[in-house]
Design a protein around this motif. Structure first.
Motif, PDB file in Angstrom:
ATOM      1  N   GLU A   1       1.400   7.165   1.148  1.00 51.98           N
ATOM      2  CA  GLU A   1       0.914   8.528   0.987  1.00 51.98           C
ATOM      3  C   GLU A   1      -0.582   8.589   0.726  1.00 51.98           C
ATOM      4  O   GLU A   1      -1.133   9.685   0.562  1.00 51.98           O
ATOM      5  CB  GLU A   1       1.662   9.211  -0.157  1.00 51.98           C
ATOM      6  CG  GLU A   1       3.167   9.342   0.088  1.00 51.98           C
ATOM      7  CD  GLU A   1       3.881  10.043  -1.048  1.00 51.98           C
ATOM      8  OE1 GLU A   1       3.199  10.369  -2.054  1.00 51.98           O
ATOM      9  OE2 GLU A   1       5.109  10.260  -0.944  1.00 51.98           O
TER      10      GLU A   1
ATOM     11  N   ARG B   1       0.837  -1.204   0.000  1.00 50.83           N
ATOM     12  CA  ARG B   1       0.000   0.000   0.000  1.00 50.83           C
ATOM     13  C   ARG B   1       0.865   1.245   0.000  1.00 50.83           C
ATOM     14  O   ARG B   1       1.854   1.337   0.728  1.00 50.83           O
ATOM     15  CB  ARG B   1      -0.917   0.004   1.214  1.00 50.83           C
ATOM     16  CG  ARG B   1      -1.836   1.227   1.299  1.00 50.83           C
ATOM     17  CD  ARG B   1      -2.715   1.174   2.521  1.00 50.83           C
ATOM     18  NE  ARG B   1      -3.621   2.306   2.574  1.00 50.83           N
ATOM     19  CZ  ARG B   1      -3.358   3.459   3.200  1.00 50.83           C
ATOM     20  NH1 ARG B   1      -2.203   3.606   3.833  1.00 50.83           N
ATOM     21  NH2 ARG B   1      -4.238   4.444   3.198  1.00 50.83           N
ATOM     22  N   ASN B   2       0.512   2.202  -0.831  1.00 51.99           N
ATOM     23  CA  ASN B   2       1.227   3.472  -0.896  1.00 51.99           C
ATOM     24  C   ASN B   2       1.038   4.222   0.417  1.00 51.99           C
ATOM     25  O   ASN B   2      -0.094   4.549   0.791  1.00 51.99           O
ATOM     26  CB  ASN B   2       0.709   4.300  -2.065  1.00 51.99           C
ATOM     27  CG  ASN B   2       1.511   5.573  -2.282  1.00 51.99           C
ATOM     28  OD1 ASN B   2       2.389   5.915  -1.493  1.00 51.99           O
ATOM     29  ND2 ASN B   2       1.214   6.279  -3.362  1.00 51.99           N
TER      30      ASN B   2
END
Length: 771
Positions: free
Chosen positions: A691, A688-689
């Motif tokens: 940001e 998962r990013n």
């Protein structure tokens, strides 16, 4: 014309159109290929179009080199030169490009390329082997037919007189109104290099409108060869060949070395591995043809099994298909030697290393002089209970009164001393050691014979031997008659039985006298300059079992847990002794019966912990129903239980060590619903990013227990469907409805939610209890 004296009027109408093609949507032109927002140079994709770059990339394609190399033709002289200069250079781009739709590779290996090269000026690339084709679709949105002319203009100073490996077929088409036609771009490289060209589609009489007058983009491609390189071996011989060196090996024994080849290029590589028959070397996998994907490796095993003394050399061949510059020869070497005396039967088929079983120093009853009752001297240091366990003063006193620590730590092992020579006899003698006793310790071993040796390790205090070198002194001997087998064990047996050597035997030996003493060593002569030592490395350990457990006492209590969910608890078991500790876990009900429900699971459930080491365990709690979940976790020590069975008098003290237990319990909560989703590592593995915003609308990490529905799409504008089940574990029937969760900042603005690529086909419904 009586009623129309002035004539009949006619109204004439017409429309003029400028022919053109639709270039507003490049994705429609390259609809059969992957369309990306931009091309990634580190992760190239074959036959893909980058919208931002306005580049169509054929990717890497096998170059069809002329069979004759530099002499094939003048037009291909630079091809062979470039290939030869890059024969050992490995492509370092990152990933293998996936295949795109309707992009095809036809033809056979480069052996057929020479025929095509000889007729370059007349043979179409469409019919040449190894050509990669890409279909482009052009649409006429205008009411009149249009003629479109296509052209390929090389970039980067292409050599004049040499045929450029990119062409378009046909080079001109007529598209009827509101219809479409396909053209084919063909790429057939003949050299190991990168190519770039400008592709133009120009409408005849198309006017000045750039949206319909024509289409222009850059076309790229690279010619390369499949390539393999050796990771192992990494050394070279004097001739520059990779060298697989076995070193010295005893006759009759085997050794294996790994051969590792890796594909560092972008194309899959096929190769053939061959090795001629040899008396000492063999390829365990056999001669074979294999394929290695991009950035992958293949491993093979070469076996060395010499039977006679001498130096051995051999050669192994690796031929990469469609790459005439990678025909490897790999050198293999090894040396075989023979020892007159050697050890056999050691653990793990070792030649000089003996690891003895652990010796446990156990408390056993000892009767004091002048007393019929056992007395003992026992301290906490002698027997350490598991961490968190307690022992009452009465129990300690009873144990102390029943046992005393005595030198009972004993272990033994039997191996063989073998005389491999055909005509040499030897005398041997083991060096003395305070904890190790060899039996026999001195003796004779005849040519071609063997003698069993038993080594016994004894210790009364915690002791550890780590690779202790024990020397065996050997000397070649000669008998003055028939060889007589002798060692100190046989001598002791002869003394005990009162054996006497017969006068005939004495006379035949040529020695004066009426006979030797029982068990006396036969008279022999030592052969000069044959004295030497054999070294045996012995490892052993003796100690009293003691360990500690970090699990809380008297019970492990899990936090409230939803049905169908899982919680884990981690703890350590530390072995504080010098000896290894065997363990085996068991989960019991409170009625002391094995529990097979799967409510609790522990991993690992069995094994051993080396001396001074620690093992981490994970206990999993997975409730399936709201019920009493109290169980008992028991750790058995099999070796200690066996020792207690053989020494009943020590069982009272060992009872605290043979096993220990912890109660485990928790509270189960019943959820309103349960989602049956496959496990996903989207959160735990960091995919998962970080940001991305969380449920609150701000950038934050997700709860590790968040359920994730993973969907992998094969492209854009592709419908992907994922099914999962929702379970109602209650006894109540209820209705449900799916609604998007909006970030607080978006929800505060009101209005409709922003468009989302996700939608639920079953937006609302009813779920019965227990369904």
């Amino acid at each position: 014309f009586i009623d129309q004296p002035e004539g009949i009027p006619y109204e004439l109408g017409g429309e003029s159109c400028i022919p053109g093609i639709d270039t507003s949507k490049p994705g429609a032109i390259f609809e059969e290929h992957m369309v990306l927002s931009h091309l990634d140079p580190f992760n190239p994709v074959n036959c893909s179009f980058g919208l931002r770059d306005k580049v169509f990339n054929f990717g890497t394609v096998i170059a069809q080199l002329p069979e004759g190399g530099a002499d094939a033709s003048a037009a291909n002289s630079e091809v062979a030169g470039a290939a030869a200069s890059k024969a050992d250079k490995k492509v370092t781009s990152a990933a293998k490009a996936p295949k795109a739709a309707r992009a095809s590779i036809t033809g056979n290996p480069a052996s057929t390329a020479s025929a095509a090269a000889a007729n370059q000026s007349t043979v179409s690339f469409m019919d040449m082997p190894g050509a990669v084709k890409a279909n482009l679709k052009f649409t006429n949105p205008i009411k009149v037919p249009c003629t479109v002319n296509f052209n390929i203009k090389p970039r980067g100073g292409h050599q004049s007189g040499v045929r450029f490996p990119m062409e378009v077929y046909p080079n001109s088409i007529v598209i009827p109104p509101h219809e479409y036609r396909h053209v084919t771009l063909v790429f057939c490289p003949s050299a190991i290099q990168q190519y770039s060209a400008t592709f133009e589609a120009i409408v005849a009489g198309g006017g000045a409108d750039p949206a319909t007058a024509g289409f222009t983009c850059e076309v790229r491609g690279e010619g390369t060869l499949p390539s393999l390189s050796f990771q192992e071996p990494s050394t070279m011989d004097a001739a520059g060949r990779p060298l697989l060196k076995f070193g010295k090996l005893l006759a009759g024994r085997s050794s294996q070395l790994l051969l590792n080849v890796r594909n560092n290029g972008l194309l899959p590589a096929s190769a053939r591995l061959e090795m001629d028959h040899h008396s000492a070397f063999s390829l365990l996998e056999g001669t074979q043809t294999f394929a290695v994907e991009s950035k992958k490796a293949a491993t093979f095993t070469v076996n060395f099994h010499p039977l006679e003394v001498g130096m051995y050399n051999h050669e192994l061949h690796l031929r990469v298909k469609q790459n005439p510059f990678e025909q490897y020869k790999l050198a293999i070497s090894g040396e075989c030697y023979q020892e007159d005396l050697m050890f056999t039967g050691l653990p793990d088929d070792s030649l000089t290393v003996l690891a003895l079983p652990d010796a446990l120093i156990l408390p056993v009853p000892v009767t004091a002089p002048g007393s019929s009752r056992p007395q003992s001297r026992l301290s906490q240091q002698d027997i350490a209970l598991p961490g968190g366990s307690t022992i009452t003063a009465a129990a300690a006193a009873a144990a102390a009164a029943a046992a005393q620590l005595v030198p009972t730590g004993v272990s033994s092992y039997t191996f063989a001393l073998v005389n491999e020579s055909h005509n040499k006899h030897f005398r041997f003698k083991w060096a003395e050691h305070p904890q190790l006793k060899f039996s026999p310790s001195v003796g004779h071993i005849h040519a071609g014979r063997s003698k069993n040796i038993t080594v016994t390790f004894t210790a009364s205090t915690p002791t550890k031997l780590d690779g202790q070198e024990i020397k065996l002194a050997i000397s070649q001997i000669s008998y003055k008659g028939e060889p007589i087998d002798w060692d100190d064990i046989l001598a002791a047996s002869m003394i005990a039985s009162g054996a006497r050597a017969s006068s005939a035997t004495r006379a035949s030996s040529g020695l004066p006298g009426s006979g030797p003493k029982p068990g006396a060593e036969p008279l022999v002569d030592l052969v000069a300059k044959t004295q030497r030592d054999l070294v045996l490395k012995v490892s052993a350990a003796a100690d009293t079992p003691k360990y500690e457990c970090s699990a809380p006492s008297p019970a492990i209590v899990f936090r409230p847990t939803m049905m169908f969910q899982t919680r884990t608890f981690t703890f350590n078991l530390t072995n504080n002794a010098l000896t290894a500790l065997d363990y085996k876990w068991q989960i019991l009900s409170m009625q002391e019966e094995p529990d097979e429900s799967g409510l609790y699971q522990i991993a690992p459930d069995a094994g051993h912990i080396p001396g001074g080491a620690s093992q981490q365990f994970t206990l999993r709690f997975s409730p399936q129903e709201v019920e009493d979940v109290t169980r008992r976790l028991v750790c058995h020590m099999p070796l200690l239980e066996q020792m207690a069975g053989r020494k009943p008098a020590a069982a009272a003290v060992l009872s605290g060590l043979m096993q220990f237990s912890r109660d485990v319990t928790g509270k189960v909560l019943r959820p309103w619903c349960h989602f049956e989703l496959p496990e996903s590592d989207y959160v735990s593995s960091g995919r998962r990013n970080p940001e991305l915003p969380g449920p609150s609308g701000v950038v934050e990490p997700l709860d590790p227990s968040t359920k994730v529905l993973d969907i992998n799409s094969l492209g854009v504008r592709v419908r992907n469907t994922k099914q999962f089940f929702v379970l109602n574990p209650t006894s109540i029937t209820y209705d449900f409805i799916w609604a998007p969760v909006l970030p607080p900042a978006v929800a505060a603005l009101g209005g409709p939610p922003p468009p989302s690529p996700f939608s639920c086909l079953t937006r609302k419904g009813t779920i019965s209890g227990g369904r």
